[in-house]
Scaffold this active site. Structure first.
Site, PDB file in Angstrom:
ATOM      1  N   GLY A   1       2.031 -24.067  -7.102  1.00  0.00           N
ATOM      2  CA  GLY A   1       1.570 -24.622  -5.688  1.00  0.00           C
ATOM      3  C   GLY A   1       2.686 -25.621  -5.095  1.00  0.00           C
TER       4      GLY A   1
ATOM      5  N   CYS B   1     -17.480  -0.318   6.674  1.00  0.00           N
ATOM      6  CA  CYS B   1     -16.439   0.480   7.540  1.00  0.00           C
ATOM      7  C   CYS B   1     -16.781   1.918   8.037  1.00  0.00           C
ATOM      8  CB  CYS B   1     -15.404   0.760   6.557  1.00  0.00           C
ATOM      9  SG  CYS B   1     -14.209   1.805   6.830  1.00  0.00           S
TER      10      CYS B   1
ATOM     11  N   CYS C   1      -9.344   2.319   1.760  1.00  0.00           N
ATOM     12  CA  CYS C   1     -10.481   3.335   2.386  1.00  0.00           C
ATOM     13  C   CYS C   1     -10.172   4.586   2.160  1.00  0.00           C
ATOM     14  CB  CYS C   1      -9.962   2.812   3.970  1.00  0.00           C
ATOM     15  SG  CYS C   1     -11.202   3.578   5.163  1.00  0.00           S
TER      16      CYS C   1
ATOM     17  N   CYS D   1     -15.399   4.655   5.666  1.00  0.00           N
ATOM     18  CA  CYS D   1     -15.450   4.854   4.191  1.00  0.00           C
ATOM     19  C   CYS D   1     -16.873   4.300   3.947  1.00  0.00           C
ATOM     20  CB  CYS D   1     -14.460   4.496   3.202  1.00  0.00           C
ATOM     21  SG  CYS D   1     -14.271   2.444   3.096  1.00  0.00           S
TER      22      CYS D   1
ATOM     23  N   CYS E   1     -11.636  -0.541   7.608  1.00  0.00           N
ATOM     24  CA  CYS E   1     -11.013  -1.045   6.188  1.00  0.00           C
ATOM     25  C   CYS E   1      -9.477  -1.473   6.934  1.00  0.00           C
ATOM     26  CB  CYS E   1     -10.821  -0.382   5.009  1.00  0.00           C
ATOM     27  SG  CYS E   1     -12.541  -0.100   4.246  1.00  0.00           S
TER      28      CYS E   1
END
Lengths: 362, 284
Positions: B31, B239, B270, B242, B264
């Site tokens: 970080g 979606c 997808c 899909c 998606c």
């Protein structure tokens, strides 16, 4: 019916082909050669070399041709090329005192050793469109005279003899290099000058102008502006001495700035310094003014909160390749972030609407 | 069609070594933003020069490379970066998340969980999570050093006071292993929970000259308050192609009469689902 978009590759190829065609323009008009750009667009070439940090007029001219005259794009091409070049070493500091001057003016003394040499300048031209150029007339040949100019000493040297201008002690320290090390603050003067010499001309000009209009005014006189070729020498370890490896044309501007003295410094003239590749007067003068403004701390002046005094502000925003990249990237796809913002705004509107209804009911 | 005139993966070995050092330091201090001497690349700043440099320093000839932008392999900039490494490194490329060893991404984390041995490289525009609260780098570095993150909490609190919600929907700040507050790059906050993963995550900010990293299985907490817990959000639909109910969705305008559908954003996810026979309500 929605079909997931495919064909990014084909679109890119087609765009590049179209770009190449547009670059060439009407094929009934003869194509420009790189040599023509190098010779006839020399000030553009100079700017590309200066901000591209690479002294190579041929490559700069090629970049301008490839960039269709967009100088920032040309600078970008040069920068991207420059990073791939291996480093053999560093030259000795160039000696601008030994410059073969083609232009040298001082705004502080009417006459001085070495004289005032106007050189090829726009300064006193009347800005009237010259339609003869459109008719492709031959350029007149300038007269030649032996100026008898030998050594042209620096103006600041004269002031220094009287102790009227601050000493600029020379140093053999290796200066930092922001193309090799990440920029870290506080930045010393050498690093600031490196950033300024490759800084965007427009940004530097704007900052310098702001100091003249009162945002950290520093009363600059152009002590001297000189343009000419200097030799670049390099120590060759195998030889044990320095040899000249070529010459570069530079513009050097030294400003003499009024200074009433501070807690730490006596009343004296102070200096601002600009040094830029090629004939690039506007940039060199701007650089000197901004350099001087950034020196407030070491001279014990007040920080009046002006942009030109703020090293972090100046250094982080002066590079036009960084700036244009980040600015222009907002045209790249941001569907995903925008979608999350859409959801958020819809949610906030729903809760705001619910609140209004509740208030109306009460 | 590998370019012979450039070194493998474009950058010279010295530069790659310098970047690898920054990456290793980043992995050692999760970080923490490590300054590095970012190079000018042949693509503009803002187009992923940080990610490209990290990928260049990470790729080996045996790697399989995937590039996504907005979750999709076929967005123009993803295409451009993938081609760059095909040209300069000659590495194998794929659109399959599971087949890739190095994935460079802009703005998304793939839906399919990544595994050990994979590396996810993020393109980062502004690495400093505190930047929009304090524009000065000299100040924000001090704030990180002193772990002085009160300003960030005040900002989130003010959001709640003003709007009733935390009004940050992407680039949502996280705390890494209880120490550094970090910008996860502009991924939607939907992706934040995925930041705890088995793969190595590397973040490259070219223009800002910073690299940071999250080693595998590092604890990542999205900043929040007890009474306003962090909430990953997405469009409340499945979606259209899909039928996935668990993936992040793009909203696509289909006509000028308010028609739209949700699909998606992760194209590989997808397509894989559709190949397995899943169908959404808008699928042909």
């Amino acid at each position: 019916m929605y079909v997931a978009v495919k064909g990014g590759e084909r679109a890119i190829d087609a765009a590049h082909q179209w770009l190449a065609e547009e670059r060439r323009g009407d094929t009934d008009v003869p194509e420009m050669s790189v040599a023509q750009i190098r010779e006839q667009m020399r000030l553009a070439v100079n700017r590309v070399m200066a901000e591209g940090s690479l002294y190579d007029p041929d490559l700069a001219a090629l970049a301008i041709k490839q960039a269709r005259g967009d100088l920032i794009e040309a600078i970008f091409l040069i920068r991207a090329y420059r990073t791939t070049l291996p480093r053999f070493g560093a030259s000795r500091p160039v000696d601008t005192d030994a410059m073969a001057v083609e232009r040298r003016v001082s705004a502080t003394f009417k006459d001085l050793p070495g004289g005032q040499i106007l050189g090829p300048t726009f300064d006193y031209t009347h800005r009237l469109l010259d339609f003869k150029l459109a008719a492709e007339g031959e350029a007149p040949v300038a007269g030649r005279a032996d100026t008898g100019v030998g050594h042209v000493p620096h103006v600041t040297g004269f002031l220094n003899r009287e102790g009227l201008i601050e000493e600029q002690p020379s140093s053999d320290d290796t200066p930092p290099d922001l193309t090799r090390e990440p920029l870290e603050l506080p930045a010393n003067r050498a690093l600031r000058l490196q950033a300024l010499t490759r800084a965007d001309e427009g940004f530097t000009l704007g900052l310098a102008y702001s100091t003249q209009r009162g945002y950290a005014r520093n009363h600059a006189f152009v002590g001297e502006l000189r343009i000419g070729a200097v030799e670049v020498e390099m120590d060759i370890p195998e030889l044990g001495f320095a040899i000249s490896i070529g010459e570069v044309t530079l513009t050097e501007c030294e400003t003499v700035n009024q200074f009433k003295g501070s807690k730490t410094e006596p009343p004296q003239f102070t200096r601002g310094y600009g040094l830029v590749f090629g004939q690039t007067e506007r940039k060199a003068i701007s650089m000197a003014l901004v350099d001087r403004a950034l020196r407030w701390e070491e001279l014990g002046e007040d920080n009046v909160g002006a942009p030109a005094q703020d090293a972090e502000f100046v250094l982080y925003h002066s590079d036009n390749i960084q700036a244009t990249g980040f600015l222009e990237h907002i045209k790249l796809p941001h569907y995903v972030d925008f979608q999350s913002e859409l959801e958020l705004v819809r949610k906030l509107r729903r809760s705001a609407g619910a609140q209004d209804l509740q208030e109306a009911a009460e | 069609m590998t370019e012979q005139s450039y070194n493998f993966a474009y950058l010279d070995e010295q530069t790659k070594r310098m970047i690898r050092r920054a990456i290793l330091k980043g992995l050692a201090i999760p970080g923490y933003q490590v300054p590095f001497a970012s190079r000018e690349m042949p693509t503009p700043y803002g187009w992923g020069t940080g990610g490209v440099q990290v990928s260049a320093a990470t790729l080996t000839p045996d790697d399989t490379f995937k590039v996504i932008d907005q979750g999709a392999d076929d967005t123009t900039n993803a295409v451009s970066i993938r081609r760059f490494f095909e040209r300069t490194a000659g590495v194998a490329v794929t659109t399959k998340t599971s087949e890739a060893t190095v994935i460079q991404t802009r703005h998304r984390i793939p839906e399919e969980p990544l595994t050990e041995g994979q590396i996810l490289v993020y393109q980062v525009p502004i690495p400093e999570p505190l930047r929009f609260l304090e524009p000065r780098e000299t100040e924000t570095r001090k704030m990180h050093a002193l772990e002085e993150y009160g300003l960030m909490h005040v900002k989130l609190y003010e959001d709640i006071a003003r709007h009733g919600h935390i009004a940050t929907s992407y680039a949502y700040p996280v705390k890494v292993e209880e120490r550094y507050v970090m910008d996860p790059s502009p991924i939607p906050k939907f992706d934040n929970p995925k930041l705890e993963m088995a793969a190595i995550q590397l973040f490259g900010a070219g223009r800002e000259q910073r690299i940071y990293a999250i080693p595998p299985y590092t604890g990542i907490v999205s900043l929040d308050f007890e009474d306003h817990p962090f909430e990953p959000t997405k469009a409340d639909h499945p979606c259209g192609l899909c039928g996935a109910a668990d993936s992040y969705l793009d909203e696509v305008i289909t006509d000028d009469a308010g028609g739209r559908m949700f699909v998606c954003s992760d194209t590989d996810y997808c397509e894989s689902r559709r190949a397995q026979g899943h169908r959404g309500k808008d699928a042909a």
